[in-house]
Design an enzyme around this catalytic site. Sequence first.
Site, PDB file in Angstrom:
ATOM      1  N   CYS A  55       0.854  -1.183   0.000  1.00  0.00           N
ATOM      2  CA  CYS A  55       0.000   0.000   0.000  1.00  0.00           C
ATOM      3  C   CYS A  55       0.895   1.241   0.000  1.00  0.00           C
ATOM      4  CB  CYS A  55      -0.897  -0.017   1.231  1.00  0.00           C
ATOM      5  SG  CYS A  55      -1.874   1.488   1.431  1.00  0.00           S
ATOM      6  N   CYS A  58       0.480   3.218   3.580  1.00  0.00           N
ATOM      7  CA  CYS A  58       1.016   2.776   4.877  1.00  0.00           C
ATOM      8  C   CYS A  58       2.086   1.687   4.791  1.00  0.00           C
ATOM      9  CB  CYS A  58      -0.117   2.289   5.767  1.00  0.00           C
ATOM     10  SG  CYS A  58      -0.872   0.740   5.207  1.00  0.00           S
ATOM     11  N   CYS A 103      -7.137  -0.970   1.616  1.00  0.00           N
ATOM     12  CA  CYS A 103      -6.113  -1.529   2.495  1.00  0.00           C
ATOM     13  C   CYS A 103      -6.739  -1.704   3.877  1.00  0.00           C
ATOM     14  CB  CYS A 103      -4.923  -0.578   2.562  1.00  0.00           C
ATOM     15  SG  CYS A 103      -3.697  -1.006   3.811  1.00  0.00           S
ATOM     16  N   CYS A 106      -4.829   0.891   6.606  1.00  0.00           N
ATOM     17  CA  CYS A 106      -5.036   2.345   6.635  1.00  0.00           C
ATOM     18  C   CYS A 106      -6.336   2.795   5.976  1.00  0.00           C
ATOM     19  CB  CYS A 106      -3.856   3.066   5.984  1.00  0.00           C
ATOM     20  SG  CYS A 106      -3.770   2.913   4.186  1.00  0.00           S
ATOM     21  N   CYS A 126      -8.550  -5.126  -9.582  1.00  0.00           N
ATOM     22  CA  CYS A 126      -8.075  -4.100 -10.505  1.00  0.00           C
ATOM     23  C   CYS A 126      -7.606  -2.914  -9.669  1.00  0.00           C
ATOM     24  CB  CYS A 126      -9.225  -3.730 -11.431  1.00  0.00           C
ATOM     25  SG  CYS A 126      -8.755  -2.673 -12.792  1.00  0.00           S
TER      26      CYS A 126
END
Length: 153
Positions: A55, A58, A103, A106, A126
């Site tokens: 991510c 984070c 995510c 976060c 996607c």
Amino acid sequence: MTTEDRRASSRVDLPESEWRARLGSDEFRVLRREATERPFTSALNHERRSGVFLCAGCGAELFRSDAKFDSGTGWPSFFEPIAGAVDTKRDFKLIVPRTEYHCSRCGGHQGHVFSDGPAPTGLRYCNNGVALRFQPAPAGDPETRHNAPGRED
């Protein structure tokens, strides 16, 4: 400690001002405002090395490289996330309901999941490339990549 307990204890909750300071403008728009980047603009579309996709907000590990495939859509695509890495919710922004994923650490918006992906899951996560960072596997790492349908290795 369960996976859910670990996720809850490592949750990253920051005020908007901190997210703006940490992220570039495109990253902020996608991760915090649920925007979508233009297709075919991410260098990660062509990333073929072994490693992990993180991510961009984070640093949480979201996808392993062996789950990546070329969907032809213009966005990095994966057939499964790392267990517990993403949370989903329904999205009605385009009238037709879609499944959006974020995510789990976060809450950063990553993209949408569709049911037109390859085996073994039949799913296509996607992802916005700007919402990801790639971390190559260390030299000599035993992780291997398999040839999922649509792979361009």
